[in-house]
Design an enzyme around this catalytic site. Structure first.
Site, PDB file in Angstrom:
ATOM      1  CE  LYS A  66      32.667  44.993  37.265  1.00 50.29           C
ATOM      2  NZ  LYS A  66      33.920  44.310  36.905  1.00 50.29           N
ATOM      3  CG  ASP A 102      36.649  41.425  38.739  1.00 49.28           C
ATOM      4  OD1 ASP A 102      35.987  40.369  38.724  1.00 49.28           O
ATOM      5  OD2 ASP A 102      36.217  42.508  38.290  1.00 49.28           O
TER       6      ASP A 102
END
Ligand code: ATR
Length: 276
Positions: A66, A102
């Site tokens: 990520k 997110d």
């Protein structure tokens, strides 16, 4: 032509994303696939190169890539930059843009569970200082949270994060008493997840009007949520964050905002329970 999407990570086998995206691909009859691109760190550059040359429409990115993947896309947006991680890439004819869905997932789930967040955003206590915590901070700040305090086992990590976001940090040892002023308590650690340590927390000091949210969704009713419900606090479980972050990625790839329904929740949870 089939639109290719998928997940880049290592490992990827535990992921529930294929189940979510495949469900929507079928529901909306889109000519698309969601595949697993299991990629060791040493192969990340190559996989991103494939994405570009084979014109995959987009990927989700998970552990351990990520952060590193920020060095491989052409650009990333302000949300990804603030969170310090990319979880979604969109490929527009060879131009790769990174984003992070997110924060959207976190706040949309919270709103679905609690309605108007205004009363809950006055004094937020976040347990944790990891990747999920960063997404929660960005989401809460954008939603107008006036005071956010991090409480984390490793105080230095919490302090560094708190400095970056201009919020407060407290030591793990004071977590029980620190709840006395909270309007919202969120667990962003992995504690309480199946196979992980329990979250050792007493809610005695938490005001009765405060809401409690756990981002852990396996089990769906964590010990934290069970205790909070027993005290009649409004509660929000964690599976919605997973579903809504996927919704935001899906809409950017396919131009359709897919529905998050009770049937989808059940479909995803059935697999989450199986895997646990
Ligand atoms: P993610 O990116 O999924 O948020 P992470 O970055 O590994 O995961 O963060 C895990 C969080 O759970 C951290 O806040 C971690 O605390 P530390 O910073 O002290 O490591 C917290 N955590 C994990 N195990 C813990 C435990 N046994 N007790 C307290 N906190 C724990």
């Amino acid at each position: 032509m089939t639109t290719i999407t998928g997940l880049i990570g290592y490992p990827t086998s535990h992921s529930l994303s294929p189940r979510i995206h495949s469900y929507w691909i079928a529901q909306y009859a889109i000519a698309a696939e969601y595949k697993l691109f299991t990629t060791k760190p040493s192969r990340l550059r190559q996989t991103i190169g494939h994405m570009r040359s084979k014109n995959w429409r987009g990927v989700n990115v998970t552990i351990p890539h990520k952060q590193e993947v920020m060095n491989h896309v052409d650009q990333y947006d302000a949300t990804a930059q603030r969170i310090g991680a990319i979880n979604t890439i969109i490929n527009d004819n060879g131009v790769l843009t990174g984003t992070n869905t997110d924060a959207y997932g976190f706040i949309t789930n919270l709103r679905e569970g609690l309605g108007d967040l205004t009363p809950y955003l006055k004094n937020v206590m976040l347990l944790g200082a990891g990747g999920a915590t960063r997404a929660a901070i960005v989401a809460l700040q954008d939603a107008g949270a006036t005071s956010i305090t991090l409480i984390n086992r490793t105080e230095e990590t919490a302090k560094a994060l708190a400095d970056k976001f201009n919020i407060a940090a407290l030591p793990w040892e004071v977590r029980n008493e620190a709840l006395s002023e909270a309007t919202l308590l969120v667990n962003t650690t992995s504690l309480g997840m199946q196979g992980q340590d329990a979250l050792d927390l007493t809610l005695d000091a938490l005001p009765v009007t405060a809401a409690v949210h756990d981002i852990v969704y396996a089990p769906l009713e964590t010990e934290l949520l069970r205790k909070a419900r027993a005290r009649n606090h409004p509660t929000v479980d964690g599976v919605g964050m997973l579903l809504y972050q996927a919704q935001h990625a899906f809409s950017q790839w396919h131009g359709i905002t897919p529905e998050v329904t009770p049937a989808l929740r059940a479909h995803v949870l059935a697999e989450a329970m199986e895997a646990a």
